[in-house]
Motif scaffolding. Sequence first.
Motif, PDB file in Angstrom:
ATOM      1  N   ARG A 171       0.837  -1.204   0.000  1.00  0.00           N
ATOM      2  CA  ARG A 171       0.000   0.000   0.000  1.00  0.00           C
ATOM      3  C   ARG A 171       0.869   1.251   0.000  1.00  0.00           C
ATOM      4  NH1 ARG A 171      -2.852   1.810   5.457  1.00  0.00           N
ATOM      5  NH2 ARG A 171      -0.625   1.917   5.907  1.00  0.00           N
ATOM      6  N   ARG A 172       0.493   2.213  -0.812  1.00  0.00           N
ATOM      7  CA  ARG A 172       1.127   3.522  -0.760  1.00  0.00           C
ATOM      8  C   ARG A 172       0.431   4.370   0.298  1.00  0.00           C
ATOM      9  NH1 ARG A 172      -0.102   4.629  -6.964  1.00  0.00           N
ATOM     10  NH2 ARG A 172      -2.118   4.215  -5.966  1.00  0.00           N
ATOM     11  N   ASP A 175      -3.168   5.238  -0.417  1.00  0.00           N
ATOM     12  CA  ASP A 175      -4.096   4.148  -0.693  1.00  0.00           C
ATOM     13  C   ASP A 175      -4.877   3.747   0.547  1.00  0.00           C
ATOM     14  OD1 ASP A 175      -3.027   4.140  -3.234  1.00  0.00           O
ATOM     15  OD2 ASP A 175      -1.663   2.464  -2.844  1.00  0.00           O
ATOM     16  N   LEU A 187      -8.997  -2.585  -1.872  1.00  0.00           N
ATOM     17  CA  LEU A 187      -8.041  -1.484  -1.891  1.00  0.00           C
ATOM     18  C   LEU A 187      -8.590  -0.409  -2.807  1.00  0.00           C
ATOM     19  CD1 LEU A 187      -6.156  -4.336  -2.080  1.00  0.00           C
ATOM     20  CD2 LEU A 187      -4.361  -2.642  -1.857  1.00  0.00           C
ATOM     21  N   LEU A 189      -7.181   2.886  -4.820  1.00  0.00           N
ATOM     22  CA  LEU A 189      -5.921   3.496  -5.245  1.00  0.00           C
ATOM     23  C   LEU A 189      -6.219   4.818  -5.952  1.00  0.00           C
ATOM     24  CD1 LEU A 189      -4.391   0.250  -6.849  1.00  0.00           C
ATOM     25  CD2 LEU A 189      -4.356   0.943  -4.442  1.00  0.00           C
ATOM     26  N   THR A 192      -4.731   6.635  -9.873  1.00  0.00           N
ATOM     27  CA  THR A 192      -4.002   5.467 -10.388  1.00  0.00           C
ATOM     28  C   THR A 192      -4.706   4.914 -11.615  1.00  0.00           C
ATOM     29  OG1 THR A 192      -3.319   4.909  -8.122  1.00  0.00           O
ATOM     30  CG2 THR A 192      -3.090   3.194  -9.790  1.00  0.00           C
ATOM     31  N   ALA A 197      -1.760   0.431 -11.764  1.00  0.00           N
ATOM     32  CA  ALA A 197      -2.412  -0.589 -10.947  1.00  0.00           C
ATOM     33  C   ALA A 197      -1.883  -1.983 -11.289  1.00  0.00           C
ATOM     34  CB  ALA A 197      -3.921  -0.542 -11.155  1.00  0.00           C
ATOM     35  N   LEU A 200       1.475  -2.516  -9.605  1.00  0.00           N
ATOM     36  CA  LEU A 200       1.303  -2.703  -8.164  1.00  0.00           C
ATOM     37  C   LEU A 200       0.716  -4.073  -7.848  1.00  0.00           C
ATOM     38  CD1 LEU A 200       1.393  -1.316  -5.315  1.00  0.00           C
ATOM     39  CD2 LEU A 200      -0.992  -0.703  -5.711  1.00  0.00           C
TER      40      LEU A 200
END
Length: 269
Positions: A171-172, A175, A187, A189, A192, A197, A200
């Motif tokens: 996870r950023r 996020d 999740l 995002l 994004t 995506a 990731l």
Amino acid sequence: MALLVVSLTVLTATADYFFGPEISLGIFYLAPISITAWYGSLLPALFLSVLCSTLTILVAQQGWQTTVVMLWGGVAYVVFFIVVSTLLTRLKAVLESEIVLSRTDHLTGLLNRRALFEQMELIFNLARRQRSPLTLVYLDVDKFKQVNDSAGHKAGDAVLSAVASSLLKYRRRTDLVGRLGGDEFALALPDTDHKAARTLLDGLNKQISAVQIPFGKITCSVGVVTFMAVPSKVTEAISFADNCMYEVKQRGGDGISFVVYNRSPSTVH
């Protein structure tokens, strides 16, 4: 807040001095002390308690007959103020803990369904205003019921915790990640597109598959929808991602399906 506390302390001390020892206003020091304890921390509140008790003694010392009585009055005030400060800081800590627990999944430590939907509302609204892409991920653990049935619920909990740890790792900061319930996770995002995506999620899928557990390999069915036009309702977006995930389930699981949604969904290979 500091200015308010200082102002209330000075105002109380001035009024206490004006009325003299016949009418003690020491109880009104509770206002700045309580504000400091609730919105600050215990140490400043304790310091202010001692200070206010000292001010009470200095203002009212002429009205006390002996030094012993004066000291006893000062001790009574400082103990009372300290007790109030301690109780308020502990009450605040308990309330904050309860708020966190009410929004957190007890097993994984992720956001629970209610908290996740609330946070999603915010980032969905922001994405609509900024007209930026938003990607929603719906993840379901494959054959989770079989794990519970064959290895027990403790093993099932270990699987969920391992998946949650992987989600947190990838996870950023911007996020959102939460547990929808059972073996399902989501999740969100922000900002994004499907290419970002994909990068990731490919890494996340490898991370989950690499987790070592005694009873086999963890695999997941993952539906990924990138919204170029963000739906008005979070539930609608979740439904799109859920359908996307279910298509992976129907193909046997252990895979990721990517879809781009503009005004109508289209699959990205």
